[in-house]
Scaffold this motif. Sequence first.
Motif, PDB file in Angstrom:
ATOM      1  N   PRO A  22       0.823  -1.213   0.000  1.00 25.20           N
ATOM      2  CA  PRO A  22       0.000   0.000   0.000  1.00 25.20           C
ATOM      3  C   PRO A  22       0.854   1.258   0.000  1.00 25.20           C
ATOM      4  N   ASP A  23       0.241   2.354  -0.372  1.00 25.39           N
ATOM      5  CA  ASP A  23       0.930   3.643  -0.382  1.00 25.39           C
ATOM      6  C   ASP A  23       0.914   4.213   1.035  1.00 25.39           C
ATOM      7  N   LEU A  24       1.991   3.983   1.760  1.00 26.53           N
ATOM      8  CA  LEU A  24       2.082   4.401   3.151  1.00 26.53           C
ATOM      9  C   LEU A  24       2.978   5.624   3.291  1.00 26.53           C
ATOM     10  N   ARG A  25       2.741   6.381   4.342  1.00 26.30           N
ATOM     11  CA  ARG A  25       3.586   7.516   4.668  1.00 26.30           C
ATOM     12  C   ARG A  25       4.311   7.245   5.977  1.00 26.30           C
ATOM     13  N   GLU A  26       5.549   7.699   6.038  1.00 23.23           N
ATOM     14  CA  GLU A  26       6.372   7.479   7.222  1.00 23.23           C
ATOM     15  C   GLU A  26       6.436   8.744   8.069  1.00 23.23           C
ATOM     16  N   ARG A  27       6.454   8.532   9.366  1.00 22.59           N
ATOM     17  CA  ARG A  27       6.596   9.656  10.288  1.00 22.59           C
ATOM     18  C   ARG A  27       7.435   9.213  11.481  1.00 22.59           C
ATOM     19  N   VAL A  28       8.324  10.069  11.928  1.00 26.93           N
ATOM     20  CA  VAL A  28       9.211   9.765  13.046  1.00 26.93           C
ATOM     21  C   VAL A  28       8.715  10.489  14.288  1.00 26.93           C
TER      22      VAL A  28
END
Length: 332
Positions: A249-255
């Motif tokens: 899937p088209d996921l977004r990363e966040r820290v």
Amino acid sequence: MTPPPPPPPPQSAIRYISDCLIKPRRLPPHSSRPLHLAPWELVLLSVHYIQKGLLFPLPPRCLDRPAFILSFLEKLRRSLSSALSHFYPLAGRLATLRQTDPPLHAVFVDCSNSPGARFIHAAALNVSVADILRPTYVPSIVQSFFDHNWAVNHDGHSLSLLSAQVTELADGIFIGLSMNHVIGDGTSFWLFFNSWSEIFQAQERGEDDVVQLSRPPVLTRWFPENHPGPISLPYADDPSSFHPQYQVPDLRERVFHFSADAIAGLKAEANRQCGTTKISSFQSLTALVWRCITRARCVPLGQVTSCQMLSNNRARLDPPSRRNTLGTRSQC
């Protein structure tokens, strides 16, 4: 009102300049022997490489940028070759041993077949340090700063087990390191990265090419009693079977970063709600993450769901495991 930040630069913004293989400067006599993998390491053949990177601004008085970059890259290559003298399995490749009598199908690290670790020089000069740090979510171009993005560990039969990519930015440098997860876990990864840095600094001071490390790695593996290895796989070594059979899937990363004060507050609140003083900082943080993940999934009430989080448990073993092991035996 504050204007919204500009959109992240496209993936095509990166340009590859050079590519080479770095071999260990020296090899110990026992490096010709195969390195057999322990059970927990074999489980990770279908898992992705470990990928972490360091972001640096350019020196404030970098007047001759091309000369600085050229010198910096040469020092990195030289120190990487010295680091691989201590971590020589990272210069090898995975191999599969097959025999019919007795039946054996084992994956191991071929240290004598040592083409070397991959070293890449790339540039994304339309990307600044702020473009990486300012957005709420990690820009997609950061994935291009790593050589083995989306590779799984079984690919180490043909791909390098270690790859370093140095990407020039408009005002900085990103060093992205990819390590095969079969060879080492997160603690092992940072042991290598820090050892590479230690050697780089020692060579800057004019010391010998092969520097004696303050924390040399331990390369021995743990095997179950009366089973020293190699361990035979109970299935065929089909490369396609190790890759995900689903659409990513088209996921977004966040820290996320939790300060010491925030952790202390979480711990105090968890103990207050449960009427105890025994809940640890680790337990309170993982409980918060687990609750947030469950809410975000929006699963129906009553549906069973689960979440796995990896953490280093070396210090929790009895007796505690050595923290400078190059392997995955102490990860849970």
